[in-house]
Design a protein around this motif. Structure first.
Motif, PDB file in Angstrom:
ATOM      1  N   PRO A   1       1.204  -1.517   0.430  1.00 53.94           N
ATOM      2  CA  PRO A   1       0.508  -0.364   0.258  1.00 53.94           C
ATOM      3  C   PRO A   1       0.859   1.410  -0.283  1.00 53.94           C
ATOM      4  O   PRO A   1       0.054   2.492  -0.855  1.00 53.94           O
ATOM      5  CB  PRO A   1      -0.726   0.184   1.066  1.00 53.94           C
ATOM      6  CG  PRO A   1      -0.688  -1.882   1.489  1.00 53.94           C
ATOM      7  CD  PRO A   1       0.154  -2.283   0.848  1.00 53.94           C
ATOM      8  N   GLU A   2       1.766   1.734   0.837  1.00 59.73           N
ATOM      9  CA  GLU A   2       2.609   2.451   1.255  1.00 59.73           C
ATOM     10  C   GLU A   2       3.398   3.113  -0.449  1.00 59.73           C
ATOM     11  O   GLU A   2       3.741   3.896  -0.276  1.00 59.73           O
ATOM     12  CB  GLU A   2       3.607   2.678   2.127  1.00 59.73           C
ATOM     13  CG  GLU A   2       3.382   2.499   3.088  1.00 59.73           C
ATOM     14  CD  GLU A   2       2.212   3.761   3.459  1.00 59.73           C
ATOM     15  OE1 GLU A   2       2.510   4.569   2.533  1.00 59.73           O
ATOM     16  OE2 GLU A   2       0.999   3.711   4.081  1.00 59.73           O
TER      17      GLU A   2
ATOM     18  N   VAL B   1      -5.627   5.049  -2.392  1.00 56.99           N
ATOM     19  CA  VAL B   1      -5.541   4.126  -3.415  1.00 56.99           C
ATOM     20  C   VAL B   1      -7.602   3.801  -3.536  1.00 56.99           C
ATOM     21  O   VAL B   1      -7.274   4.063  -2.228  1.00 56.99           O
ATOM     22  CB  VAL B   1      -5.094   2.630  -2.441  1.00 56.99           C
ATOM     23  CG1 VAL B   1      -6.179   1.677  -3.204  1.00 56.99           C
ATOM     24  CG2 VAL B   1      -3.913   2.540  -2.569  1.00 56.99           C
TER      25      VAL B   1
ATOM     26  N   ILE C   1      -9.685  -1.752  -5.362  1.00 59.95           N
ATOM     27  CA  ILE C   1      -8.499  -3.508  -4.898  1.00 59.95           C
ATOM     28  C   ILE C   1      -9.743  -4.556  -5.952  1.00 59.95           C
ATOM     29  O   ILE C   1     -10.163  -4.556  -5.522  1.00 59.95           O
ATOM     30  CB  ILE C   1      -8.073  -4.065  -3.771  1.00 59.95           C
ATOM     31  CG1 ILE C   1      -9.360  -4.572  -2.722  1.00 59.95           C
ATOM     32  CG2 ILE C   1      -6.494  -2.758  -2.945  1.00 59.95           C
ATOM     33  CD1 ILE C   1      -8.396  -5.396  -1.756  1.00 59.95           C
TER      34      ILE C   1
ATOM     35  N   PHE D   1      -4.817  -3.577   2.664  1.00 62.31           N
ATOM     36  CA  PHE D   1      -5.001  -2.613   1.841  1.00 62.31           C
ATOM     37  C   PHE D   1      -7.145  -1.788   2.755  1.00 62.31           C
ATOM     38  O   PHE D   1      -6.744  -0.091   2.301  1.00 62.31           O
ATOM     39  CB  PHE D   1      -5.388  -2.329  -0.182  1.00 62.31           C
ATOM     40  CG  PHE D   1      -4.290  -2.235  -0.398  1.00 62.31           C
ATOM     41  CD1 PHE D   1      -3.408  -0.934  -0.647  1.00 62.31           C
ATOM     42  CD2 PHE D   1      -3.989  -3.375  -0.939  1.00 62.31           C
ATOM     43  CE1 PHE D   1      -2.594  -0.743  -1.238  1.00 62.31           C
ATOM     44  CE2 PHE D   1      -2.881  -3.568  -1.791  1.00 62.31           C
ATOM     45  CZ  PHE D   1      -2.165  -1.882  -2.117  1.00 62.31           C
TER      46      PHE D   1
ATOM     47  N   HIS E   1      -6.439   1.901   4.157  1.00 69.95           N
ATOM     48  CA  HIS E   1      -6.563   3.196   3.283  1.00 69.95           C
ATOM     49  C   HIS E   1      -7.756   3.303   2.467  1.00 69.95           C
ATOM     50  O   HIS E   1      -8.275   4.710   2.812  1.00 69.95           O
ATOM     51  CB  HIS E   1      -5.200   2.707   2.399  1.00 69.95           C
ATOM     52  CG  HIS E   1      -4.147   2.473   2.909  1.00 69.95           C
ATOM     53  ND1 HIS E   1      -3.496   3.490   3.499  1.00 69.95           N
ATOM     54  CD2 HIS E   1      -3.274   1.656   3.363  1.00 69.95           C
ATOM     55  CE1 HIS E   1      -1.822   2.743   4.843  1.00 69.95           C
ATOM     56  NE2 HIS E   1      -2.128   1.830   4.105  1.00 69.95           N
TER      57      HIS E   1
END
Length: 269
Positions: free
Chosen positions: A73-74, A83, A86, A125, A128
């Motif tokens: 993610p980073e 983001v 997904i 994820f 986020h």
């Protein structure tokens, strides 16, 4: 969630339906982080993206490596700033043999990629996604996730687990900004057998037609993205998936017997 101007991560983005999802997302105005274990396959996806490749980033990651997934993610956020969605598309099938003949190495590989890879990505994820104004999680199950296919029993078990994982997540995320979709493809014309290393176990006799109608990956991708953009709870991809879903609801044993009859010629005795 409309995908235009959104940032979407796609696993299995180097081949087949995953590649078509990447290309279709780009054509709809999304930015895409394509993830695959095969670096050269990702390079080909980027080449095919053409003029849209400026909105594409590729990441060579083994999704069964939890530490690598947790770091992803980073990496994506540092490239795109956020983001929004997904699509957990990466998956493998098992050798086309009965459970009694399937070794534990193959069993563990299928479960690790199909179930735990999806789980690792979702867990990594989700925080986020919850921070975004709107977001979406799409998990690719399979027609084999609700209907038993002899010779693919462990594959089916892994995809059934993805089904329930996704549906449970959907319930847990009610009242949040994150929508969740589970997808059930039928027979799609991809290289999953080759990429899974099991091509020699799945053979159609010379001159015979495949036992089911096969849908092209680009058409499958369009159906999936239309479902995402409509925030559909479940998406059935292909006439075979729609038909067998209807039959299975009415008479599960009859549906299972039908699939056994269709696949018996391909199943080693």
């Amino acid at each position: 969630m409309k995908v235009q101007n959104k940032i979407v991560v796609v696993t299995g983005g180097g081949n087949g339906m995953g590649r078509e999802l990447v290309l279709a997302l780009l054509s709809r105005g999304a930015s895409v982080a394509a993830v695959d274990i095969n670096a050269s396959a990702l390079e080909e996806t980027a080449r095919l993206a053409g003029m849209n490749s400026s909105n594409l980033a590729t990441y060579t990651v083994n999704i069964t490596d939890r530490a690598a997934v947790e770091a992803l993610p980073e990496r994506v956020i540092s490239r795109f700033g956020a983001v929004d969605g997904i699509i957990n598309n990466a998956g493998v099938i098992q050798p086309f043999v009965k459970l009694k003949d399937l070794d534990f190495a193959a069993i563990e590989r299928v479960m690790n990629v199909n179930l735990f890879g999806t789980l690792y990505m979702t867990k990594a994820f989700l925080p986020h996604l919850l921070a975004r104004p709107e977001a979406h999680i799409t998990n690719i199950s399979s027609m084999g996730g609700f209907l038993p296919v002899p010779g693919q029993t462990i594959y089916g078990a892994s995809k059934a687990a993805v089904k329930l994982l996704t549906e449970g997540l959907n319930s847990e995320l009610q009242g949040t900004n994150v929508r969740v979709t589970v997808v059930f493809p039928g027979a799609i014309g991809t290289n999953i057998a080759v990429n899974s290393g099991v091509m020699d176990t799945l053979q159609v006799k010379s001159g015979e037609a495949p036992p089911v109608k096969i849908l092209s990956p680009d058409k499958a991708a369009r159906i999936i993205l239309d479902g995402i953009e409509s925030n559909r709870y479940r998406v059935l991809v292909g006439s075979d998936a729609r038909l067998m879903d209807a039959i299975y609801r009415l008479h599960p044993q009859r549906a299972a017997r039908f699939i056994l009859d269709q696949m018996s010629s391909l199943l080693p005795q």
